[in-house]
Design a protein around this motif. Structure first.
Motif, PDB file in Angstrom:
ATOM      1  N   ASN A 286      46.909  18.389  57.439  1.00 31.68           N
ATOM      2  CA  ASN A 286      46.426  17.141  57.616  1.00 31.68           C
ATOM      3  C   ASN A 286      46.116  16.195  56.333  1.00 31.68           C
ATOM      4  O   ASN A 286      45.690  15.177  56.553  1.00 31.68           O
ATOM      5  N   GLY A 287      45.970  17.081  55.210  1.00 26.39           N
ATOM      6  CA  GLY A 287      45.588  16.520  54.102  1.00 26.39           C
ATOM      7  C   GLY A 287      43.972  16.381  53.950  1.00 26.39           C
ATOM      8  O   GLY A 287      43.521  15.472  53.250  1.00 26.39           O
ATOM      9  N   VAL A 288      43.362  16.973  54.782  1.00 30.86           N
ATOM     10  CA  VAL A 288      41.667  16.964  54.915  1.00 30.86           C
ATOM     11  C   VAL A 288      41.412  18.288  54.096  1.00 30.86           C
ATOM     12  O   VAL A 288      41.051  19.427  54.309  1.00 30.86           O
ATOM     13  N   ILE A 289      41.191  17.732  52.841  1.00 30.91           N
ATOM     14  CA  ILE A 289      40.803  19.116  51.998  1.00 30.91           C
ATOM     15  C   ILE A 289      39.645  18.695  51.121  1.00 30.91           C
ATOM     16  O   ILE A 289      39.152  19.742  50.282  1.00 30.91           O
TER      17      ILE A 289
ATOM     18  N   SER B  41      48.827  12.164  60.698  1.00 26.95           N
ATOM     19  CA  SER B  41      49.483  12.840  60.066  1.00 26.95           C
ATOM     20  C   SER B  41      51.014  12.618  59.900  1.00 26.95           C
ATOM     21  O   SER B  41      51.586  12.410  61.238  1.00 26.95           O
ATOM     22  N   THR B  42      51.927  12.487  58.994  1.00 15.96           N
ATOM     23  CA  THR B  42      53.266  12.267  59.218  1.00 15.96           C
ATOM     24  C   THR B  42      54.078  13.343  59.467  1.00 15.96           C
ATOM     25  O   THR B  42      55.120  13.653  59.975  1.00 15.96           O
TER      26      THR B  42
ATOM     27  N   ALA C  90      37.737   7.549  57.504  1.00 13.29           N
ATOM     28  CA  ALA C  90      38.698   7.345  58.639  1.00 13.29           C
ATOM     29  C   ALA C  90      38.742   9.003  59.173  1.00 13.29           C
ATOM     30  O   ALA C  90      38.241   9.766  58.491  1.00 13.29           O
ATOM     31  N   LEU C  91      39.100   9.184  60.235  1.00 12.52           N
ATOM     32  CA  LEU C  91      39.289  10.400  60.868  1.00 12.52           C
ATOM     33  C   LEU C  91      41.086  10.634  60.930  1.00 12.52           C
ATOM     34  O   LEU C  91      41.554  10.010  61.133  1.00 12.52           O
ATOM     35  N   ILE C  92      41.525  11.634  60.575  1.00  9.48           N
ATOM     36  CA  ILE C  92      43.037  12.059  61.005  1.00  9.48           C
ATOM     37  C   ILE C  92      43.143  12.760  62.158  1.00  9.48           C
ATOM     38  O   ILE C  92      42.400  13.750  62.488  1.00  9.48           O
ATOM     39  N   ALA C  93      43.764  12.443  63.022  1.00  8.71           N
ATOM     40  CA  ALA C  93      43.696  12.725  64.587  1.00  8.71           C
ATOM     41  C   ALA C  93      45.458  13.603  64.269  1.00  8.71           C
ATOM     42  O   ALA C  93      46.305  13.298  63.825  1.00  8.71           O
ATOM     43  N   SER C  94      45.102  14.996  65.290  1.00 11.41           N
ATOM     44  CA  SER C  94      46.200  15.714  65.464  1.00 11.41           C
ATOM     45  C   SER C  94      46.068  16.236  66.624  1.00 11.41           C
ATOM     46  O   SER C  94      45.311  16.193  67.358  1.00 11.41           O
TER      47      SER C  94
ATOM     48  N   ALA D 187      37.672  14.430  57.269  1.00  8.95           N
ATOM     49  CA  ALA D 187      37.285  14.742  58.444  1.00  8.95           C
ATOM     50  C   ALA D 187      38.519  14.547  59.407  1.00  8.95           C
ATOM     51  O   ALA D 187      39.386  13.812  59.029  1.00  8.95           O
ATOM     52  N   SER D 188      38.813  15.403  60.367  1.00 15.56           N
ATOM     53  CA  SER D 188      39.732  15.180  61.293  1.00 15.56           C
ATOM     54  C   SER D 188      39.253  15.521  62.621  1.00 15.56           C
ATOM     55  O   SER D 188      38.270  16.264  62.851  1.00 15.56           O
ATOM     56  N   VAL D 189      40.112  15.152  63.702  1.00  8.63           N
ATOM     57  CA  VAL D 189      39.965  15.218  65.001  1.00  8.63           C
ATOM     58  C   VAL D 189      40.991  15.795  65.707  1.00  8.63           C
ATOM     59  O   VAL D 189      42.053  15.198  65.384  1.00  8.63           O
TER      60      VAL D 189
END
Length: 189
Positions: free
Chosen positions: A6-9, A183-184, A155-159, A14-16
């Motif tokens: 997700n590129g959350v590094i 994410s793409t 922002a949150l990255i959703a996956s 943050a991600s959900v």
């Protein structure tokens, strides 16, 4: 792996994730100690990086269960149906504890249910309530993480499968009060 995908590094990223289960994950530059033991902390992708998360047992599995009861509708049709119901699901609340729960309840025996049903309740109202109930459970996990000093930088990255649903992403953005990005790549882990 999902954080990397997700590129959350970086600390503050943050991600959900709405898969079968769900997680709200935060990158940190320090290990997060939780005396209640209701969150998880793991080593990050490189030395000195950590991942802390609140995890719920019941996310996409709730919508899958509900959809099976409805007769297995196409998920695109579910999204269209849900978009026609105003936020709040006409007062219907869904408690998504179909398989026990982790963050924050840590109770394998807790059970779920619908609250607020009446004779005017329809399947669209209940379907939106399922999605909102899962989103509020994830938000509750994020609140536990916030009390531990974690926050998202913007922002949150959703996956996960739930991130494919535009109305579900809108719910996340509205309930969490942050921008939601996707994410793409479809499968991040």
């Amino acid at each position: 792996m999902q954080g990397i995908g997700n590129g959350v590094i970086h600390p503050g990223d943050a991600s959900v994730n709405i898969g079968t289960a769900g997680q709200v994950s935060f990158q940190s530059d320090r290990p997060i100690l939780n005396p209640d033991l209701s969150t998880n902390t793991c080593c990050g992708y490189q030395k000195g990086y950590w991942v802390a998360m609140g995890a719920i047992m019941n996310a996409g599995v709730c919508l899958k269960w509900w959809n099976h009861l409805l007769g297995s509708m196409y998920y695109g049709e579910i999204d269209k149906m849900v978009e026609r119901v105003a936020p709040g699901s006409k007062g219907i609340i869904f408690l998504p504890y179909l398989n026990g729960e982790r963050t924050p309840h840590m109770n394998p025996d807790i059970s779920g249910g619908f609250v607020g049903l009446n004779l005017s309740t329809g399947k669209a109202d209940m379907t939106r309530a399922v999605m909102e109930g899962v989103t509020y459970a994830l938000y509750q996990s994020a609140e536990v993480c916030k009390m531990l000093g974690l926050s998202a930088n913007g922002a949150l990255i959703a996956s996960g499968g739930g991130a494919r649903s535009i109305p579900w992403r809108h719910m996340i953005a509205d309930i969490f009060g942050v921008a939601v990005k996707v994410s793409t790549t479809e499968e991040q882990a």
